[in-house]
Write a protein that holds these residues in place. Structure first.
Motif, mmCIF file in Angstrom:
data_model
loop_
_atom_site.group_PDB
_atom_site.id
_atom_site.type_symbol
_atom_site.label_atom_id
_atom_site.label_comp_id
_atom_site.label_asym_id
_atom_site.label_seq_id
_atom_site.Cartn_x
_atom_site.Cartn_y
_atom_site.Cartn_z
ATOM 1 N N GLU A 280 -56.333 -35.292 62.316
ATOM 2 C CA GLU A 280 -55.171 -34.376 62.020
ATOM 3 C C GLU A 280 -55.421 -33.293 61.063
ATOM 4 N N GLN A 281 -55.929 -33.668 59.893
ATOM 5 C CA GLN A 281 -56.225 -32.558 58.978
ATOM 6 C C GLN A 281 -57.220 -31.636 59.408
ATOM 7 N N ALA A 282 -58.062 -31.939 60.227
ATOM 8 C CA ALA A 282 -59.047 -30.920 60.565
ATOM 9 C C ALA A 282 -58.669 -30.455 62.130
ATOM 10 N N GLY A 283 -57.466 -30.397 62.671
ATOM 11 C CA GLY A 283 -57.027 -29.961 63.744
ATOM 12 C C GLY A 283 -56.967 -30.598 64.887
ATOM 13 N N GLY A 284 -57.165 -32.068 64.619
ATOM 14 C CA GLY A 284 -57.346 -32.906 66.089
ATOM 15 C C GLY A 284 -56.300 -33.912 66.030
ATOM 16 N N ALA A 285 -56.215 -34.973 66.802
ATOM 17 C CA ALA A 285 -55.108 -35.865 67.042
ATOM 18 C C ALA A 285 -55.486 -37.123 67.228
ATOM 19 N N ALA A 286 -54.346 -38.169 67.098
ATOM 20 C CA ALA A 286 -54.723 -39.510 67.403
ATOM 21 C C ALA A 286 -53.397 -40.115 68.125
ATOM 22 N N SER A 287 -53.711 -40.739 69.059
ATOM 23 C CA SER A 287 -52.650 -41.397 69.749
ATOM 24 C C SER A 287 -52.993 -42.967 70.113
ATOM 25 N N THR A 288 -51.967 -43.667 70.561
ATOM 26 C CA THR A 288 -52.102 -44.959 71.215
ATOM 27 C C THR A 288 -52.239 -44.717 72.738
ATOM 28 N N GLY A 289 -51.856 -43.622 73.085
ATOM 29 C CA GLY A 289 -51.669 -43.234 74.620
ATOM 30 C C GLY A 289 -50.294 -43.250 74.930
ATOM 31 N N TYR A 290 -49.423 -43.487 74.166
ATOM 32 C CA TYR A 290 -47.943 -43.493 74.320
ATOM 33 C C TYR A 290 -47.387 -43.105 73.040
ATOM 34 N N GLN A 291 -47.981 -43.059 71.704
ATOM 35 C CA GLN A 291 -47.394 -42.660 70.529
ATOM 36 C C GLN A 291 -48.353 -42.196 69.439
ATOM 37 N N ARG A 292 -48.032 -41.434 68.721
ATOM 38 C CA ARG A 292 -48.930 -40.785 67.540
ATOM 39 C C ARG A 292 -49.245 -41.870 66.715
ATOM 40 N N ILE A 293 -50.422 -41.945 66.359
ATOM 41 C CA ILE A 293 -50.882 -43.208 65.607
ATOM 42 C C ILE A 293 -50.169 -43.175 64.263
ATOM 43 N N LEU A 294 -50.250 -42.062 63.389
ATOM 44 C CA LEU A 294 -49.605 -42.045 62.269
ATOM 45 C C LEU A 294 -47.972 -42.372 62.130
ATOM 46 N N ASP A 295 -47.314 -42.114 63.285
ATOM 47 C CA ASP A 295 -45.988 -42.699 63.218
ATOM 48 C C ASP A 295 -45.705 -44.308 63.618
ATOM 49 N N ILE A 296 -46.717 -45.004 63.823
ATOM 50 C CA ILE A 296 -46.391 -46.305 64.030
ATOM 51 C C ILE A 296 -45.901 -46.786 62.714
#
Ligand code: AHM
Ligand code: MG
Length: 325
Positions: A280-296
């Protein structure tokens, strides 16, 4: 002359970065403890069989996985360097069932979650492996206990990983700033070699274990087929190495849930969260497929998660396909 000379060292960089971000309470010491530990681990990685660190310990870890000798050695090294930094209140580690709570006066402490040796299946065969770290600041006045480690990824204040590859590279992410450092093995100094990393807009690669295709559900199969149709495949089988390539060259990593791994394969707290933060800090993203990883909101130290990680647009398109779009 050491090749790191005339370049900004990691130590100089973190001191400046901590000043800029107003972190005057030992974050630099925590990061240098990671760097010191990774120098020691890389020496063992380089010597491998000569240092008698290959093979298994004969134990299984809390996940039921076979512990390699280098997994154990790396875990011991980082627990030692982080504990001795004087600024770490607790450590969560893939190889240790319960958190390591550091006794003593650590009022301004940090909490570090780590995979000390990622890519265990590649240790014995001289393929790139790595270490991963997520860093959280202890809550003010908190007496640290096991629950103190169960914080969402969006509360990380920094994350780092090290790749032990054809060179040893440490990547450090702080808010909106990702920087890469290469180890000068002669002097043991990391120096800036990859400033201001941003994941390239164009996605070149997809990285997934194609052998799992037969156990994917239909929407996930479609998502992987979408990636296969558009991009070249690169898969090392060490998350750190796959992520590092995709971060520098543009790409997406996917380890979704499947019939055999209902919660996915990778661990939330010390694999997905730190690399999700870096992405995310590099402009990318991470997801479980259903939710943002960092919000879990985590339930357990060693919990697993599906992971789709890399170029933001492509992560979003993949998520859309998984959700039937
Ligand atoms: P480890 O932390 O025990 O090494 O396990 C995690 C690794 C990741 O590095 C990699 O992405 C994944 O497991 C590979 O799994 P597979 O062999 O199923 O493709
Ligand atoms: Mg791992």
């Amino acid at each position: 002359m050491p090749v790191a000379e005339h370049r900004t060292t990691l130590q100089e960089y973190v001191i400046l970065e901590c000043q800029e971000k107003g972190q005057h309470d030992g974050l630099d010491a925590v990061i240098m403890a990671i760097a010191d530990g990774s120098c020691r681990v890389q020496q063992q990685v380089q010597q491998a069989a000569l240092a008698d660190v290959l093979g298994v310990t004969g134990e299984t870890n809390v996940q039921g996985e076979i512990v390699q000798r280098l997994d154990k050695a790396s875990s011991d090294i980082f627990v030692e360097t982080l504990s001795q930094s004087g600024h770490v209140a607790a450590i969560g580690c893939e190889e240790i069932e319960k958190p390591v709570i550091i006794e003593g006066d650590v009022a301004d402490g940090y909490i570090v979650l780590m995979d000390p040796l990622d890519g265990s299946s590649n240790i014995d065969v001289a393929v790139s492996i790595g270490s991963i770290f997520g860093i959280w600041r202890k809550k003010p006045g908190e007496t640290v206990n096991e629950d103190s480690l169960l914080r969402p990824g969006n509360e990380q204040i920094a994350a780092a990983y090290v790749v032990y590859g054809s060179s040893t590279v440490l990547v450090l992410a702080t808010k909106n700033n990702v920087c890469g450092f290469t180890l000068d093995c002669a002097s043991g100094v990391f120096a800036v070699t990859h400033p201001h990393i941003k994941i390239p807009a164009e996605c070149a690669y997809y990285s997934t274990n194609e052998g799992n295709n037969k156990v994917l559900d239909e929407p996930t199969k479609k998502a992987i087929a979408f990636l296969r149709d558009k991009y070249s495949q690169r898969y090392v089988g060490s998350l750190v190495a796959d992520f590092h390539r995709n971060l520098l060259k543009g790409g997406i990593f996917a380890y979704p849930a499947d019939q055999n791994r209902k919660d996915g394969r990778l661990r939330l707290m010390y694999e997905a969260n730190p690399l999700g933060y870096v992405a995310e800090q590099a402009g990318g993203a991470a997801s479980t497929g259903y939710q943002r990883i960092l919000d879990i909101v985590p339930q357990q130290l060693h919990q697993r998660t599906p992971l789709i990680l890399g170029n933001k647009d492509v992560v979003e398109q993949t998520v859309l396909v998984i959700n039937g779009g």
